[in-house]
Design an enzyme around this catalytic site. Structure first.
Site, PDB file in Angstrom:
ATOM      1  N   PHE A 145       1.776  -0.960   5.809  1.00  0.00           N
ATOM      2  CA  PHE A 145       1.638  -1.011   4.367  1.00  0.00           C
ATOM      3  C   PHE A 145       3.027  -1.184   3.771  1.00  0.00           C
ATOM      4  O   PHE A 145       3.863  -0.288   3.861  1.00  0.00           O
ATOM      5  CB  PHE A 145       0.970   0.226   3.762  1.00  0.00           C
ATOM      6  CG  PHE A 145       0.716   0.025   2.292  1.00  0.00           C
ATOM      7  CD1 PHE A 145      -0.439  -0.590   1.842  1.00  0.00           C
ATOM      8  CD2 PHE A 145       1.676   0.376   1.349  1.00  0.00           C
ATOM      9  CE1 PHE A 145      -0.639  -0.854   0.486  1.00  0.00           C
ATOM     10  CE2 PHE A 145       1.488   0.117  -0.007  1.00  0.00           C
ATOM     11  CZ  PHE A 145       0.326  -0.489  -0.439  1.00  0.00           C
ATOM     12  N   ASP A 230      11.385  -0.048   6.784  1.00  0.00           N
ATOM     13  CA  ASP A 230      10.808   0.280   5.481  1.00  0.00           C
ATOM     14  C   ASP A 230      10.674   1.803   5.405  1.00  0.00           C
ATOM     15  O   ASP A 230       9.732   2.381   5.937  1.00  0.00           O
ATOM     16  CB  ASP A 230       9.446  -0.408   5.313  1.00  0.00           C
ATOM     17  CG  ASP A 230       8.811  -0.092   3.954  1.00  0.00           C
ATOM     18  OD1 ASP A 230       9.278   0.852   3.282  1.00  0.00           O
ATOM     19  OD2 ASP A 230       7.840  -0.776   3.578  1.00  0.00           O
ATOM     20  N   LYS A 259      10.408   4.824  -4.043  1.00  0.00           N
ATOM     21  CA  LYS A 259       9.717   6.089  -4.355  1.00  0.00           C
ATOM     22  C   LYS A 259      10.655   7.210  -4.782  1.00  0.00           C
ATOM     23  O   LYS A 259      11.059   7.271  -5.933  1.00  0.00           O
ATOM     24  CB  LYS A 259       8.840   6.492  -3.177  1.00  0.00           C
ATOM     25  CG  LYS A 259       7.723   5.476  -2.912  1.00  0.00           C
ATOM     26  CD  LYS A 259       6.639   6.060  -2.056  1.00  0.00           C
ATOM     27  CE  LYS A 259       5.660   5.021  -1.543  1.00  0.00           C
ATOM     28  NZ  LYS A 259       4.625   4.674  -2.502  1.00  0.00           N
TER      29      LYS A 259
END
Ligand SMILES: Cc1ncc(COP(=O)(O)O)c(C=O)c1O
Length: 404
Positions: A145, A230, A259
């Site tokens: 993802f 990531d 984030k």
């Protein structure tokens, strides 16, 4: 309180009426929060065990971050990158130092950081590695993802995320996650990068076999391929280290961050890499109006300073052991699998008992908010400011839910 004077049902209805249904939120309407706690429009309190998908690693409204945001709001909020502002250099330098890299390129959302990483890797491939024009490929993992743009969903293996959004961007090879031999076999002379989550968060906190990440590092070095990690969800303290790659002593060529970098206040993402990689970008070749804006930088500088002390990484590692002990005690009592790294846990509920969604609804009734991922898997990612007692509270609530 009787139902007809509760504000929640009407607020849920309104939210559903006026938005596209690209999410299926729990029927709770939050109006304020502090630390690890949320309060809804009816005054009910909930322990936040999602933390904005790890965007709230430092809890809601961390005083140092809120103070930085307030101070910056009163001075300067946006210049665009056409001009330099006085928060920019400090942010880039302090984040680069935290990452052990030469340079930082700030963006806003995680998906933008991923897109930036892909673009930089391709340009590096053509200009430095010498790949033939238009031939670059990037190896990615099943179950990944990395965000929601058309290019990123092109290499998703989740049909919900991908179906009917084509035509898809070519140039990606998908291999099973955790399988070093498959990854090695997929690399050819046109491979410019391997793009991986060191732990797959959305997939259910899937930790690859020990030795996998060092193996990826080694093969990337040997084959002149960039290793792009990531760490948008796994990084910045979540796993009990600054980066999930740290657990195996692995240093990627490029970190993708997001984030928690924005402290749960503003969207801030970034790519960190050395000059031989990020240096391929020249003026006009990439950018973002809001990327690296003063408000974002002011907040993110404080985020980096919180991390530079190591306190949050330590908390996450220590409290994570308590979380692990509690959750492992529920295996065989409704849980069929548990994966924990720091304060990050993927729980597989016995599908015969209930779905992940049902479990989250029942947890909500007990004052704990969590999120299902796929089927009967749920993920716990509480803010790193959570206390031991609050962890016990979450585990007890889960035990009650599983016991029916
Ligand atoms: C590993 C990873 N990469 C990228 C993203 C995309 O981030 P954003 O939603 O900010 O675009 C996410 C979001 O969940 C993520 O978990």
């Amino acid at each position: 309180m009787v139902d007809d004077i509760l504000r929640t049902p009407g607020a849920v209805r309104d939210a559903e009426r006026w938005t596209a249904h690209n999410y299926h939120p729990l029927p709770v309407v939050i109006s304020s929060a502090e630390g690890a706690w949320l309060t809804d429009v009816d005054g009910r309190r909930y322990l936040d065990c999602l933390a904005g998908y790890s965007a709230l690693n430092f809890g809601h409204r961390h005083p140092q971050l809120i103070a930085a945001a307030h101070a910056q709001l009163d001075r300067l909020t946006l210049t665009s990158r056409a001009f330099i502002h006085d928060q920019f250099a400090d942010f880039c330098r302090e984040l680069a130092e935290l990452c052990g890299k030469d340079l930082v390129l700030p963006m806003n959302t995680g998906a933008e950081a991923v897109e930036t990483g892909i673009k930089v890797a391709r340009k590096w491939g053509y200009q430095v590695k010498g790949v033939s024009p238009g031939q670059a490929n990037i190896v990615v993992a099943e179950g990944n993802f990395h965000g929601r743009t058309t290019t990123i969903v092109s290499f998703s293996t989740d049909e919900d995320a991908r179906a009917d959004f084509g035509p898809y961007t070519p140039g990606f090879t998908v291999v099973p996650y955790g399988d070093l031999a498959a990854l090695t076999a997929a690399i050819d002379e046109n491979t410019v990068a391997v793009l991986l989550e060191p732990i797959q968060g959305e997939q259910g906190v899937v930790v690859p076999p020990e030795g996998y990440l060092p193996g990826v590092r080694q093969v990337c070095t040997e084959r002149d391929v960039l290793f792009i990690a990531d760490e948008i969800q796994s990084g910045l303290g979540r796993t009990g280290a600054t980066f999930a790659c740290d657990h195996e002593g692995v240093v990627p060529d490029m970190y993708l961050l997001g984030k928690a970098l924005g402290g749960g206040i503003v969207p801030v993402s970034a790519v960190a890499a050395n000059t031989d990689v990020l240096g391929v970008l020249k003026p006009g070749q990439h950018g973002s109006t809001f990327g690296g804006n003063p408000l974002a930088c002011a907040v993110a500088i404080e985020v980096v300073r919180l991390l530079a002390t190591g306190e949050f990484q330590r908390r996450s590692a220590e409290l994570g052991e308590r979380l692990r002990a509690g959750l492992e005690g529920l295996v065989g009592k409704g849980l069929v699998g548990v994966r924990v790294r720091g304060l990050w846990a993927g729980l597989d509920i016995d599908p015969a008992l209930m779905s992940g969604r049902e479990a989250c609804e029942r947890l909500m009734e007990r004052g704990v908010l969590a999120k299902d991922t796929h089927g009967s898997t749920i993920r716990l990612a509480p803010p790193l400011v959570i206390t031991e007692e609050e962890i016990d509270q979450a585990v007890t609530a889960l035990a009650e839910v599983l016991a029916g």
